[in-house]
Design a protein around this motif. Structure first.
Motif, short mmCIF file in Angstrom:
data_model
loop_
_atom_site.label_atom_id
_atom_site.label_comp_id
_atom_site.label_asym_id
_atom_site.label_seq_id
_atom_site.Cartn_x
_atom_site.Cartn_y
_atom_site.Cartn_z
N TYR A 98 0.88 -1.04 0.17
CA TYR A 98 -0.26 0.02 0.13
C TYR A 98 0.71 1.23 -0.05
N ASP A 102 -2.88 5.74 1.25
CA ASP A 102 -4.12 5.08 1.08
C ASP A 102 -4.51 4.54 2.48
N ILE A 155 -8.96 -1.55 1.59
CA ILE A 155 -8.93 -0.20 1.33
C ILE A 155 -10.49 0.21 0.80
#
Length: 170
Positions: A98, A102, A155
């Protein structure tokens, strides 16, 4: 949802190098030399845009020329400036990796579904990434960003499922 592209910090200026306007540049890219692929870079503090040319390597970074930076004084004035690029210019990441940006703002739940807080920041002090989690009491807790402590990052749903070591959260 905002139409403004997410900005990612890809480098920082360490100050001048020599007397002809070159700077010391720290690249935060997985492939440090790839910094040239993400141009133009934008100064986080002013929004000024720069094209860069790497001119050499030094300990912990590169020497570089930036457009519009002609003198040692110009380069010194940029010391500490973080250089950003649009996230859309960066490569896609594998499912288990990631970008820090994020993770910021994601809700953190424990394995029982209880809310622990929200990710305020991501830090790295060498050994592992650490999530700084703002708890409901406006305190912060530091959660190791390991598979054991953070088994799930979603996410799309805006949440992280955590199994924190004892004593991290009140």
């Amino acid at each position: 949802m905002s139409d403004t592209p997410t900005q990612i910090c890809v480098a920082a200026i360490g100050g001048s190098y020599g007397v002809r306007g070159e700077v010391r540049l720290k690249s935060f890219c997985a492939d440090p030399i790839a910094i040239e692929d993400y141009q133009p870079l934008v100064a986080e503090n002013t929004g000024e845009s720069y094209m860069i040319t790497l001119t050499g390597t030094i300990k912990n970074g590169f020497t570089a020329r930036l457009t519009g930076v002609e003198t040692k004084e110009d380069a010194d004035a940029l010391r500490g400036v973080r250089l950003m690029t649009d996230q859309s210019r960066l490569p896609a990441l594998p499912d288990d990796e990631y970008y820090y940006t994020d993770l910021i703002g994601l809700e953190v739940l424990d394995t029982g579904g209880n809310r622990l807080g929200t990710v305020k920041d991501v830090q790295n002090h060498g050994a592992t990434d650490i999530l700084e989690v703002l708890t409901s009491g406006s305190e912060t807790a530091l959660l190791p960003f390991t598979e054991a402590a953070v088994p799930t990052v979603d996410i799309a749903s805006g949440r992280i499922i955590a199994d924190p070591p004892d004593g991290i959260f009140p």
